[in-house]
Scaffold this motif. Structure first.
Motif, PDB file in Angstrom:
ATOM      1  N   VAL A  27     -30.879 -12.276 -32.049  1.00 58.68           N
ATOM      2  CA  VAL A  27     -32.028 -13.153 -31.811  1.00 58.68           C
ATOM      3  C   VAL A  27     -32.641 -12.866 -30.439  1.00 58.68           C
ATOM      4  CG1 VAL A  27     -32.737 -15.561 -31.490  1.00 58.68           C
ATOM      5  CG2 VAL A  27     -31.207 -14.954 -33.368  1.00 58.68           C
ATOM      6  N   ARG A  28     -31.801 -12.697 -29.435  1.00 63.52           N
ATOM      7  CA  ARG A  28     -32.294 -12.390 -28.084  1.00 63.52           C
ATOM      8  C   ARG A  28     -33.052 -11.061 -28.075  1.00 63.52           C
ATOM      9  NH1 ARG A  28     -27.709 -11.531 -24.929  1.00 63.52           N
ATOM     10  NH2 ARG A  28     -27.091 -13.617 -25.542  1.00 63.52           N
ATOM     11  N   ARG A  29     -32.497 -10.065 -28.763  1.00 61.60           N
ATOM     12  CA  ARG A  29     -33.145  -8.739 -28.840  1.00 61.60           C
ATOM     13  C   ARG A  29     -34.489  -8.829 -29.561  1.00 61.60           C
ATOM     14  NH1 ARG A  29     -34.050  -4.038 -26.635  1.00 61.60           N
ATOM     15  NH2 ARG A  29     -34.122  -2.330 -28.084  1.00 61.60           N
ATOM     16  N   TYR A  30     -34.514  -9.601 -30.646  1.00 62.74           N
ATOM     17  CA  TYR A  30     -35.767  -9.793 -31.388  1.00 62.74           C
ATOM     18  C   TYR A  30     -36.823 -10.409 -30.479  1.00 62.74           C
ATOM     19  CZ  TYR A  30     -39.087 -11.370 -34.892  1.00 62.74           C
ATOM     20  OH  TYR A  30     -40.240 -11.592 -35.609  1.00 62.74           O
TER      21      TYR A  30
END
Length: 115
Positions: free
Chosen positions: A5-8
């Protein structure tokens, strides 16, 4: 999943930044071409070209008046230029009926290719 989620989120932020920069670069290039009164130029190792397209923007009310058949509206669901064009090509809709249902919008697309 937290990493995913953080990477997205990070990638979406980068995408926004890139799209903003592309918009600014496009405006600069389009202004330069306008100053040069050209629609196509070779600049360094790149070929820059402006492609002009005509797009039809349909008026919902006028279109409904011109095409009152409920069967057509089931196929269209809402005025969609590409769907309408397909129905005209297939002779489902007579193009003459659409005569006063749209306005034409000119869109300039920028193409940059390597030579």
């Amino acid at each position: 999943m937290d990493k995913t989620v953080r990477r997205y989120y990070q990638q979406k932020q980068k995408q926004k930044e890139i799209e903003q920069e592309l918009t600014e670069l496009r405006q600069t290039i389009m202004s330069y071409l306008a100053e040069q009164e050209a629609s196509e130029l070779e600049i360094g190792s790149h070929k820059v070209k402006v492609v002009v397209q005509e797009r039809k923007e349909y008026d919902d009310n006028k279109l409904y008046e011109a095409l009152p058949d409920p069967e057509l509206w089931r196929m269209l669901s809402k005025p969609d230029g590409s769907k309408i064009a397909s129905l005209v090509k297939l002779n489902v809709i007579n193009e003459e009926k659409l005569k006063d249902t749209f306005s034409t919008k000119t869109v300039k697309l920028l193409q940059v290719d390597k030579k």
